[in-house]
Write a protein that holds these residues in place. Structure first.
Motif, PDB file in Angstrom:
ATOM      1  N   SER A 423       0.836  -1.210   0.000  1.00 53.77           N
ATOM      2  CA  SER A 423       0.000   0.000   0.000  1.00 53.77           C
ATOM      3  C   SER A 423       0.868   1.256   0.000  1.00 53.77           C
ATOM      4  O   SER A 423       0.611   2.213  -0.749  1.00 53.77           O
ATOM      5  CB  SER A 423      -0.927  -0.012   1.217  1.00 53.77           C
ATOM      6  N   TRP A 424       1.901   1.235   0.827  1.00 53.73           N
ATOM      7  CA  TRP A 424       2.804   2.385   0.916  1.00 53.73           C
ATOM      8  C   TRP A 424       3.567   2.587  -0.396  1.00 53.73           C
ATOM      9  O   TRP A 424       3.705   3.711  -0.882  1.00 53.73           O
ATOM     10  CB  TRP A 424       3.769   2.186   2.074  1.00 53.73           C
ATOM     11  N   LEU A 425       4.040   1.479  -0.975  1.00 52.12           N
ATOM     12  CA  LEU A 425       4.763   1.578  -2.243  1.00 52.12           C
ATOM     13  C   LEU A 425       3.850   2.094  -3.356  1.00 52.12           C
ATOM     14  O   LEU A 425       4.254   2.916  -4.192  1.00 52.12           O
ATOM     15  CB  LEU A 425       5.323   0.206  -2.633  1.00 52.12           C
ATOM     16  N   GLY A 426       2.610   1.613  -3.379  1.00 51.68           N
ATOM     17  CA  GLY A 426       1.669   2.080  -4.389  1.00 51.68           C
ATOM     18  C   GLY A 426       1.435   3.577  -4.301  1.00 51.68           C
ATOM     19  O   GLY A 426       1.314   4.264  -5.318  1.00 51.68           O
ATOM     20  N   LYS A 457      -0.804   1.264  -9.498  1.00 52.57           N
ATOM     21  CA  LYS A 457      -0.888   2.597  -8.900  1.00 52.57           C
ATOM     22  C   LYS A 457       0.401   3.382  -9.106  1.00 52.57           C
ATOM     23  O   LYS A 457       0.384   4.584  -9.431  1.00 52.57           O
ATOM     24  CB  LYS A 457      -1.203   2.477  -7.405  1.00 52.57           C
ATOM     25  N   ALA A 458       1.544   2.696  -8.926  1.00 48.56           N
ATOM     26  CA  ALA A 458       2.832   3.366  -9.113  1.00 48.56           C
ATOM     27  C   ALA A 458       2.981   3.838 -10.559  1.00 48.56           C
ATOM     28  O   ALA A 458       3.453   4.951 -10.825  1.00 48.56           O
ATOM     29  CB  ALA A 458       3.974   2.433  -8.723  1.00 48.56           C
ATOM     30  N   ILE A 487      -8.185   3.204  -8.792  1.00 48.94           N
ATOM     31  CA  ILE A 487      -6.776   3.478  -9.120  1.00 48.94           C
ATOM     32  C   ILE A 487      -6.662   4.025 -10.532  1.00 48.94           C
ATOM     33  O   ILE A 487      -5.926   4.986 -10.797  1.00 48.94           O
ATOM     34  CB  ILE A 487      -5.922   2.191  -8.951  1.00 48.94           C
ATOM     35  N   LEU A 488      -7.406   3.420 -11.469  1.00 45.10           N
ATOM     36  CA  LEU A 488      -7.349   3.876 -12.860  1.00 45.10           C
ATOM     37  C   LEU A 488      -7.936   5.277 -13.026  1.00 45.10           C
ATOM     38  O   LEU A 488      -7.535   6.018 -13.920  1.00 45.10           O
ATOM     39  CB  LEU A 488      -8.114   2.892 -13.751  1.00 45.10           C
ATOM     40  N   GLN A 489      -8.848   5.665 -12.141  1.00 42.92           N
ATOM     41  CA  GLN A 489      -9.421   7.007 -12.160  1.00 42.92           C
ATOM     42  C   GLN A 489      -8.350   8.083 -11.909  1.00 42.92           C
ATOM     43  O   GLN A 489      -8.459   9.203 -12.368  1.00 42.92           O
ATOM     44  CB  GLN A 489     -10.523   7.131 -11.122  1.00 42.92           C
TER      45      GLN A 489
END
Length: 493
Positions: A423-426, A457-458, A487-489
């Motif tokens: 989650s943090w990396l994303g 996300k990244a 995420i795609l939004q």
């Protein structure tokens, strides 16, 4: 449920007919026994070893002890192979007791339906209390409440000679399904029907009261047990002491701890460890040390599990100075560095918020040339996640996963830690950084939605295309969900 709450599995291993499998003596350390025990790779058949035997070499006692030992090791498929081979080859006459064990093994290997089919195909002479008793035992193990109780009533209607094991199975059913209040009722019915409770019966009933924190009921049954010829074991007293500790009844707890010690076999190292742990719960350092020294006197030496117990006790008391001294003592006395021992102190530091100190301790050990187990770094990674120091958590988790490379031992990282890091990396990581971590991670866990979401996300944050990623995710049979769409939004916004 730990050992102090009594090992209820003792009831589950009392399959009807088990005794018939070990009558005739324990096997010698012959080639057949040792060869089969070595075939411990999952999916390996033992039939080739059995088929080498000439008829005169088919020693029943040896074969039966092999079944027993395979069952103890939970190698049920191989145990069933031996039993079926013995039956088909006519090695010996299969009594109802032996059929009961076959039924139990069939249920474990092929399921309940197959066990029922096996039972239904038995002849009338083979359907005795032993085989009838084995079937509800299977139902209890599988937590099939309705079938267990229905068959119990059927056995009573048939007029079968019920015994303590029959009733113990029903008590075990209620214990396994958390219906603790029903256990004493079964014990009462058992006594009303003239069947004497055994050690397991009383132990489960005492445990059922302890689970409900009914101290009066627990002590009443214990006192009844003490008045029989049944030996009350140390772990029963230890469990009662533990309940009193949790209730804040320290004086009563001490009484039962003394009774537990009186019942302890002189060389029962595990028993000493449990009592040390209980005294630690009371904050009683003097009794901890007395038992620690007594244990060495009686058992002649300490092994790793002993140090783990005592270290854990010092950690529980927050006495890190004593814990560090004990760890140094262990390090100076061992030639086989078992990282489970220092891990106990690492956990203690982390729970106390001394995460950097834990990391330094582990780093120092590594610099001395010792290779930790993955969980050592995993402990510290979890602590950093709890402290929201995600960069440090990532570093430690990467070190943990790298230790798995080139080893056959499976290790699964803590899902909470992995979820937090992904989650943090994303949210914060660069694509290359996320890809590097995922490249490591997929060596220890399969690709999943969380991993793909971090990658997507990244990439979205950096304005990169993710169509190929989405296709790969789909090929892994992971469909887009609402979170994927959110995420795609980000890309559109």
């Amino acid at each position: 449920m730990n050992r102090l709450k009594l090992n209820l599995k003792c009831c589950h291993h009392q399959v009807y007919g088990t005794r018939s499998l070990i009558t005739g003596g324990i096997a010698n350390n012959n080639n057949l026994h040792s060869n089969i025990m070595k075939l411990d790779k999952p999916g390996t058949s033992v039939l080739p070893e059995l088929e080498k035997l000439a008829k005169k070499e088919r020693k029943i006692a040896v074969l039966l002890s092999i079944i027993r030992d395979l069952r103890m090791r939970k190698r049920y498929t191989q145990a069933l192979e031996v039993a079926e081979w013995m039956h088909n080859a006519g090695v010996c006459k299969f009594t109802p007791g032996k059929h009961a064990v076959r039924l139990d093994l069939i249920s474990r290997v092929h399921g309940v339906d197959s066990a029922e089919s096996f039972f239904n195909n038995l002849g009338d002479r083979e359907k005795t209390i032993q085989t009838h008793g084995a079937l509800p035992h299977v139902y209890v193990r599988e937590r099939l409440t309705d079938k267990s109780l229905s068959y119990f009533e059927k056995m009573k209607e048939m007029g079968l000679p019920l015994d303590s094991l029959t009733y113990n199975n029903i008590m075990a059913l209620y214990m396994n399904t958390n219906k603790y209040e029903k256990v004493p009722t079964v014990l009462a019915e058992m006594k009303d029907n003239g069947i004497s409770p055994d050690k397991v019966s009383y132990s489960m009933c005492i445990t059922s009261y302890s689970e409900r924190s009914d101290l009066d009921g627990m002590e009443k049954v214990l006192q009844e047990m003490e008045q029989t010829e049944i030996r009350v074991e140390w772990n029963t007293y230890g469990m009662v002491a533990n309940v009193h500790i949790k209730a804040g009844n320290n004086e009563k707890a001490l009484v039962y701890l003394k009774k537990a010690e009186d019942k302890l076999e002189k060389k029962d190292a595990l028993g000493y460890n449990h009592l040390i742990t209980l005294y630690a719960s009371l904050g009683n350092k003097s009794e901890m040390l007395r038992l620690w020294n007594l244990k060495k006197e009686c058992c002649k030496k300490y092994i790793n599990i002993d140090y783990i117990t005592m270290l854990g006790s010092w950690v529980k008391l927050g006495d890190f100075e004593e814990a560090e001294k004990l760890l140094n003592e262990w390090e100076s006395s061992t030639s086989n560095y078992d990282f489970r021992v220092p891990n106990t102190l690492l956990v203690g530091y982390c729970k106390k918020g001394l995460v950097d100190k834990a990391r330094k301790m582990l780093t120092d050990i590594v610099q001395e040339g010792k290779t930790p187990i993955p969980n050592s770094w995993g402990i510290i990674a979890l602590a950093y996640v709890n402290e929201n120091e995600m960069e440090k958590a990532l570093e430690c988790m990467e070190l943990a996963i790298k230790l798995c490379a080139g080893t056959s031992k499976a290790w699964r990282p803590n899902p909470k830690v992995i979820a937090a890091i992904l989650s943090w990396l994303g949210d914060n990581g660069q694509v290359e950084e996320v890809e590097n971590f995922v490249g490591l991670l997929k060596n220890v866990i399969p690709m999943n939605r969380q991993i793909y979401h971090a990658l997507i996300k990244a990439n979205v944050r950096e304005g990169k295309e993710v169509d190929e990623l989405l296709e790969i995710m789909k090929s892994d049979k992971i469909e887009e969900d609402e979170e994927t769409k959110k995420i795609l939004q980000l890309k559109i916004n």
